[in-house]
Design a protein around this motif. Structure first.
Motif, short mmCIF file in Angstrom:
data_model
loop_
_atom_site.label_atom_id
_atom_site.label_comp_id
_atom_site.label_asym_id
_atom_site.label_seq_id
_atom_site.Cartn_x
_atom_site.Cartn_y
_atom_site.Cartn_z
N TYR A 1 0.86 -1.18 0.00
CA TYR A 1 0.00 0.00 0.00
C TYR A 1 0.90 1.23 0.00
CZ TYR A 1 -4.27 2.68 0.76
OH TYR A 1 -5.34 3.53 0.61
N ARG A 2 0.94 1.93 -1.07
CA ARG A 2 1.80 3.05 -1.43
C ARG A 2 2.86 2.56 -2.42
NH1 ARG A 2 2.54 6.80 4.00
NH2 ARG A 2 3.55 4.96 4.88
N ASP A 3 3.13 3.41 -3.39
CA ASP A 3 3.96 3.02 -4.53
C ASP A 3 5.34 2.51 -4.12
OD1 ASP A 3 1.87 3.87 -6.06
OD2 ASP A 3 2.85 5.67 -6.84
N GLU A 4 5.91 3.06 -3.06
CA GLU A 4 7.25 2.67 -2.66
C GLU A 4 7.35 1.17 -2.35
OE1 GLU A 4 6.80 6.96 -1.08
OE2 GLU A 4 5.53 5.19 -1.39
N TYR A 5 6.23 0.58 -1.96
CA TYR A 5 6.25 -0.83 -1.59
C TYR A 5 6.11 -1.77 -2.79
CZ TYR A 5 6.10 0.06 3.43
OH TYR A 5 6.41 0.43 4.71
N PHE A 6 5.71 -1.27 -3.96
CA PHE A 6 5.49 -2.15 -5.10
C PHE A 6 6.76 -2.90 -5.50
CE2 PHE A 6 1.59 0.27 -6.96
CZ PHE A 6 0.91 0.06 -5.78
N PRO A 7 7.90 -2.22 -5.74
CA PRO A 7 9.11 -2.97 -6.09
C PRO A 7 9.62 -3.83 -4.94
CG PRO A 7 9.61 -0.62 -5.86
CD PRO A 7 8.12 -0.75 -5.85
N GLU A 8 9.37 -3.38 -3.69
CA GLU A 8 9.76 -4.21 -2.55
C GLU A 8 9.05 -5.55 -2.59
OE1 GLU A 8 12.00 -3.82 0.03
OE2 GLU A 8 12.68 -2.24 -1.31
N MET A 9 7.75 -5.52 -2.87
CA MET A 9 6.99 -6.78 -2.89
C MET A 9 7.43 -7.67 -4.04
SD MET A 9 2.89 -7.39 -2.47
CE MET A 9 2.40 -6.77 -4.09
N GLU A 10 7.76 -7.06 -5.19
CA GLU A 10 8.23 -7.87 -6.32
C GLU A 10 9.52 -8.60 -5.96
OE1 GLU A 10 6.55 -8.62 -9.02
OE2 GLU A 10 4.95 -7.45 -8.10
N GLY A 11 10.41 -7.92 -5.23
CA GLY A 11 11.65 -8.56 -4.80
C GLY A 11 11.39 -9.71 -3.85
N MET A 12 10.43 -9.53 -2.94
CA MET A 12 10.07 -10.61 -2.02
C MET A 12 9.49 -11.79 -2.78
SD MET A 12 7.20 -12.12 -0.50
CE MET A 12 5.89 -10.91 -0.32
N LEU A 13 8.58 -11.52 -3.73
CA LEU A 13 7.93 -12.59 -4.48
C LEU A 13 8.93 -13.38 -5.31
CD1 LEU A 13 4.65 -10.80 -5.61
CD2 LEU A 13 4.91 -12.53 -3.81
N ALA A 14 9.98 -12.72 -5.78
CA ALA A 14 11.02 -13.44 -6.53
C ALA A 14 11.66 -14.52 -5.67
CB ALA A 14 12.07 -12.46 -7.04
N THR A 15 11.84 -14.24 -4.38
CA THR A 15 12.44 -15.25 -3.51
C THR A 15 11.45 -16.34 -3.17
OG1 THR A 15 11.95 -14.12 -1.38
CG2 THR A 15 13.96 -13.47 -2.53
N ILE A 16 10.16 -16.02 -3.16
CA ILE A 16 9.13 -17.05 -2.97
C ILE A 16 9.13 -17.98 -4.17
CG2 ILE A 16 6.64 -17.48 -2.87
CD1 ILE A 16 7.81 -16.60 -0.21
N ARG A 17 9.16 -17.42 -5.38
CA ARG A 17 9.16 -18.26 -6.59
C ARG A 17 10.39 -19.14 -6.65
NH1 ARG A 17 6.64 -13.45 -8.74
NH2 ARG A 17 8.69 -12.56 -9.26
N GLU A 18 11.50 -18.64 -6.12
CA GLU A 18 12.73 -19.42 -6.13
C GLU A 18 12.66 -20.60 -5.16
OE1 GLU A 18 17.51 -18.90 -5.05
OE2 GLU A 18 16.19 -17.14 -5.06
N HIS A 19 12.18 -20.35 -3.95
CA HIS A 19 12.27 -21.36 -2.91
C HIS A 19 10.96 -22.12 -2.67
CE1 HIS A 19 16.28 -20.07 -1.93
NE2 HIS A 19 15.87 -18.82 -1.75
N HIS A 20 9.82 -21.55 -3.09
CA HIS A 20 8.52 -22.21 -2.90
C HIS A 20 7.68 -22.06 -4.17
CE1 HIS A 20 9.25 -22.80 1.38
NE2 HIS A 20 9.67 -21.56 1.43
#
Length: 273
Positions: free
Chosen positions: A17-36
């Motif tokens: 929630y707020r634009d600054e968090y959008f790329p943060e969440m994409e970085g987190m999701l990349a690690t989810i796709r890698e490990h889970h």
């Protein structure tokens, strides 16, 4: 029979929630796709323009839709904005639980991971796959012996429909929404958020709390980043504390967290990773 969570169906969820968090969440999701890679993912992005109340675009593998918070945030540009936005998590988790929480199993299992978190390997939380469980890293505060330092940067909720954990989620959601509308002064020496509310909800249910709370190793599952841009060796989850930038208006232009590439290099290069 105890199993590791990476062996089980899980719904991974987060919202930005707020634009600054959008790329943060994409970085987190990349690690989810890698490990889970087999986990189901449900995420939200907001605010969406054109709605009277705070609204997020909700995305899952099956669909895109919008969810609207049932109360106004009334953001005013102060540090209280962060306190209100974090309290959206209780409402969000209760709704994900009901609408997406059963990934083909008889048990709901929903895991929240903050947008600024990064996994350094598969999550290895061990639990009875049919137990009612709220799992959270817990930090000890010797100066506050009655306070369980729950860290809601990682939260796992597991249980049956209409079960004990669902009751906890509903109560957490209700209290969070109430406090968004009538924000109290912080009850701790820092700016409180959703995790302090969840802590209070669990403490109000001492018998239930004793049965369901699974305390996770804080150092392992919450590797707080240092100011020099490094994270603790051996941490399975790095937490890059975007809140350092987002809590206070005077910090919004702060150059933090470090660039994504530097963070991942840091994680891979440290001992114990």
């Amino acid at each position: 029979m105890v199993k590791r969570v990476d062996e089980l169906p899980v719904v991974l969820t987060c919202f930005a929630y707020r634009d600054e968090y959008f790329p943060e969440m994409e970085g987190m999701l990349a690690t989810i796709r890698e490990h889970h890679p087999n986990w189901r993912v449900v995420v939200g992005r907001g605010p969406v323009a054109g709605f009277d109340l705070p609204t997020l675009e909700v995305e899952s593998l099956e669909e895109k839709c919008t969810w609207t918070l049932p109360v106004s945030l009334d953001l005013d540009g102060s540090e209280h904005d962060w306190r209100k936005i974090t309290r959206m998590k209780g409402w969000w988790m209760a709704r994900v639980w009901r609408e997406y929480g059963n990934p083909g199993d008889s048990v709901n299992r929903v895991l929240w991971l903050d947008a600024d978190a990064r996994l350094n390997g598969p999550l290895d939380i061990e639990l009875d796959p049919e137990a009612e469980v709220v799992a959270s890293p817990v930090e000890d505060y010797p100066q506050y012996p009655d306070y369980d330092g729950l860290c809601s940067g990682l939260l796992l909720f597991q249980g049956f429909r209409s079960g004990t954990v669902e009751t906890i989620l509903d109560l957490w959601s209700s209290v969070c929404l109430s406090q968004i509308q009538d924000l109290r002064p912080p009850t701790v020496p820092w700016l409180d958020g959703d995790q302090e509310v969840l802590n209070e909800v669990l403490q109000s249910l001492p018998d239930i709390r004793e049965r369901v709370l699974l305390k996770l190793d804080h150092n392992k599952y919450v590797g707080y980043a240092n100011n020099d841009g490094t994270t603790p060796p051996g941490a399975l989850v790095d937490q890059w504390q975007m809140s350092k930038k987002m809590k206070f208006p005077e910090c919004r232009e702060r150059n933090w967290p470090p660039p994504e590439e530097a963070r991942r290099r840091s994680a891979k290069g440290q001992p114990g990773r």
